[in-house]
Design a protein around this motif. Sequence first.
Motif, PDB file in Angstrom:
ATOM      1  N   PRO A  77       4.231   0.953 -15.836  1.00  0.00           N
ATOM      2  CA  PRO A  77       5.056  -0.238 -15.551  1.00  0.00           C
ATOM      3  C   PRO A  77       5.175  -0.530 -14.058  1.00  0.00           C
ATOM      4  O   PRO A  77       5.243  -1.699 -13.673  1.00  0.00           O
ATOM      5  N   LEU A  78       5.172   0.511 -13.220  1.00  0.00           N
ATOM      6  CA  LEU A  78       5.230   0.259 -11.781  1.00  0.00           C
ATOM      7  C   LEU A  78       3.934  -0.390 -11.302  1.00  0.00           C
ATOM      8  O   LEU A  78       3.967  -1.340 -10.510  1.00  0.00           O
ATOM      9  N   LEU A 113       1.890   5.903  -6.974  1.00  0.00           N
ATOM     10  CA  LEU A 113       1.564   5.736  -8.389  1.00  0.00           C
ATOM     11  C   LEU A 113       1.079   7.033  -9.023  1.00  0.00           C
ATOM     12  O   LEU A 113       1.377   7.325 -10.184  1.00  0.00           O
ATOM     13  N   ASP A 114       0.336   7.825  -8.288  1.00  0.00           N
ATOM     14  CA  ASP A 114      -0.222   9.057  -8.856  1.00  0.00           C
ATOM     15  C   ASP A 114       0.852  10.059  -9.252  1.00  0.00           C
ATOM     16  O   ASP A 114       0.596  10.944 -10.087  1.00  0.00           O
ATOM     17  N   THR A 115       2.026   9.952  -8.663  1.00  0.00           N
ATOM     18  CA  THR A 115       3.102  10.903  -8.968  1.00  0.00           C
ATOM     19  C   THR A 115       4.250  10.247  -9.728  1.00  0.00           C
ATOM     20  O   THR A 115       5.324  10.840  -9.858  1.00  0.00           O
ATOM     21  N   ALA A 116       4.032   9.035 -10.230  1.00  0.00           N
ATOM     22  CA  ALA A 116       5.110   8.297 -10.899  1.00  0.00           C
ATOM     23  C   ALA A 116       5.282   8.680 -12.360  1.00  0.00           C
ATOM     24  O   ALA A 116       6.216   8.192 -13.009  1.00  0.00           O
ATOM     25  N   GLY A 117       4.402   9.510 -12.906  1.00  0.00           N
ATOM     26  CA  GLY A 117       4.563  10.013 -14.264  1.00  0.00           C
ATOM     27  C   GLY A 117       4.689   8.917 -15.298  1.00  0.00           C
ATOM     28  O   GLY A 117       3.871   7.994 -15.352  1.00  0.00           O
ATOM     29  N   ALA A 176       0.829  -1.205   0.000  1.00  0.00           N
ATOM     30  CA  ALA A 176       0.000   0.000   0.000  1.00  0.00           C
ATOM     31  C   ALA A 176       0.865   1.257   0.000  1.00  0.00           C
ATOM     32  O   ALA A 176       0.523   2.261  -0.650  1.00  0.00           O
ATOM     33  N   GLU A 177       1.983   1.225   0.720  1.00  0.00           N
ATOM     34  CA  GLU A 177       2.900   2.367   0.716  1.00  0.00           C
ATOM     35  C   GLU A 177       3.460   2.599  -0.684  1.00  0.00           C
ATOM     36  O   GLU A 177       3.568   3.747  -1.143  1.00  0.00           O
ATOM     37  N   MET A 178       3.828   1.524  -1.363  1.00  0.00           N
ATOM     38  CA  MET A 178       4.360   1.675  -2.710  1.00  0.00           C
ATOM     39  C   MET A 178       3.286   2.183  -3.669  1.00  0.00           C
ATOM     40  O   MET A 178       3.540   3.057  -4.502  1.00  0.00           O
ATOM     41  N   PHE A 228      10.326  -9.599  -5.791  1.00  0.00           N
ATOM     42  CA  PHE A 228      10.079  -8.597  -4.749  1.00  0.00           C
ATOM     43  C   PHE A 228      11.128  -7.492  -4.834  1.00  0.00           C
ATOM     44  O   PHE A 228      10.814  -6.296  -4.831  1.00  0.00           O
ATOM     45  N   GLY A 229      12.401  -7.879  -4.911  1.00  0.00           N
ATOM     46  CA  GLY A 229      13.475  -6.899  -4.948  1.00  0.00           C
ATOM     47  C   GLY A 229      13.408  -5.995  -6.166  1.00  0.00           C
ATOM     48  O   GLY A 229      13.529  -4.761  -6.049  1.00  0.00           O
ATOM     49  N   TYR A 230      13.221  -6.574  -7.348  1.00  0.00           N
ATOM     50  CA  TYR A 230      13.152  -5.754  -8.550  1.00  0.00           C
ATOM     51  C   TYR A 230      11.957  -4.797  -8.504  1.00  0.00           C
ATOM     52  O   TYR A 230      12.028  -3.667  -9.008  1.00  0.00           O
ATOM     53  N   THR A 231      10.856  -5.229  -7.904  1.00  0.00           N
ATOM     54  CA  THR A 231       9.680  -4.368  -7.805  1.00  0.00           C
ATOM     55  C   THR A 231       9.916  -3.216  -6.838  1.00  0.00           C
ATOM     56  O   THR A 231       9.527  -2.074  -7.110  1.00  0.00           O
ATOM     57  N   VAL A 232      10.548  -3.499  -5.712  1.00  0.00           N
ATOM     58  CA  VAL A 232      10.873  -2.423  -4.768  1.00  0.00           C
ATOM     59  C   VAL A 232      11.837  -1.430  -5.413  1.00  0.00           C
ATOM     60  O   VAL A 232      11.684  -0.201  -5.255  1.00  0.00           O
TER      61      VAL A 232
END
Length: 588
Positions: A485-486, A476-480, A470-472, A522-526
Amino acid sequence: MADYQAPLRDMRFVLEELLDVPAQWAALPRLAGSLDADIARAVLEEAARLCAQRLAPLNRSGDEEGCQWRAEGVATPAGFAAAWRAWAEGGWVGLSGEAEHGGLGMPKALAAQVEELLNAANLSFALYPMLSAGAALTLAAHADATLRALYLPRLYRGEWAGAMCLTEPQAGTDLGLIRTRAEPDGDGSYRIFGGKIFITGGEHDLTPNIVHLLLARLPDAPPGSKGVSLFLVPKFLVEADGSLGARNAMSCGALEHKMGIKASSTCVMHYDGARGWLVGAPHQGLAAMFTMMNYERLGVGIQGLAAGERSWQNARAYARERLQGRAPGGAVAPGLSADPIVAQPDVRRMLLTMRALTEGGRAFSSYVASQLDLARDAPQPDLRAAAEARVALLTPVAKAFLTDLGLEVCVLGQQVFGGHGYIREWGQEQLVRDVRITQIYEGTNGIQALDLAGRKLVADGGALYRAFAAEMRADLDTAGEFAAPLAAALDNLDALSDWLIERGRRDPREVGAASVEYLQVFGYTVYAWLWARMARLALAREAQEVFYAEKLATARFYFARLLPRIHALSAALRSGSAVLYEVPESLL
């Protein structure tokens, strides 16, 4: 090998812009008013100076000379004792130590950067202060007031060193199998009998005394891990006034012959009735050790990051100077006999991979370190609890993912050097040998993956994961340009987590079969989340400094060429455990 240049600009970016830890420090009562960005910069600049001038020059010579076993004790390579004195006199051993016992009380987010500098300069040397800091951390949390007052000031000053003594030939991952025993001596102390292996800094000539924190069994100990206690066992007995008394009944029987970190003394230790003192409650030794392990496992992850940073610096310098052939699009240096290899697409691929993984790793390790600070010092109980949950979830990822990528980056650096990367002269082969141990000690990376998938995901029902996800997602709204992809990567990780929880509850083999790939995804996503955050900052400031333009370009490379690795890993994970058991054990 190129001279080590501390990545201070990127460290400032991570601490001050990405994480804004100076604001976090101002909100923590223990640090408010005593630490700000200017002080942190001064600390890092001084650490960088000492690492570059005193420690990095000893890296190759220390590897070539190695530690030497002698009957009177272990000798470290030439220059190490003087370097230890310089490091200790600067207060660096006690950087994060309790102020009441002479430590400097600095937060982990700052100490993590110093650890990276130290490990990048000289990984073998860095292990000595690391073990001392780990021993001090454990004593500060679990020892009684008398032991704390007697030992902590001397550990923080670097007057004495520390060692952690866990492993035995039959007891590595499963510490419940240890056989070392502790017998009450009638005066509040215990007599320790047994042997330990792989003991980093168990014996050396850097300090007159070495404080061993050792796991052993009391006579009434229940079987397994619930019967393990922790003891303080000094090399020399200590009088009430802190002076050294007689030599304790302990010795180094041999040094391990290792692939790398040759200037770090890795000892086989014998305890023949050595006197020791109980630390913490009886039979609670593993719980006490885990106080240290969250910090130490992040510290080992930082070792992988640091080796990667050194490899990236070396490879970048070499690629700019090495002339071979012509660039595929036409000569870029027509006045020279050939173009520098940095003009070649594959070399650029390797260098950008090294840069993206290293800078992403610095952001990740610093984030975890900042959570450790909140878990320790936040005044609000809910904030402390949330940070503790983040640390529990992310510690196995920090240890395993950072060290897996550390090896990859070191091997890529070796590849950039070509044949010169395989010989000793350029130092790249030493980086590959040295970093390899980071995937093994402090719990192998396979064990870390089992911890993440089994204990932190399946056994927890996904609660820890969902809170962090949820923190990640909140970014999303500011990831441009990176929002899509995120979001896809987060959706994929959510689906894999749900799949593993459901399958793992029905068949424990599924957890073990999927755990390594799950940790990697998990690591690549973080990293993608952190790169999106870094790119947002870089885009807003791109015109101010070339640093930001480079950061944005590296983020685009990460999303285009590295994040897609999650698709192959996810497919392998979903193949399940059955394929692992089709071949009978007799044929493996």
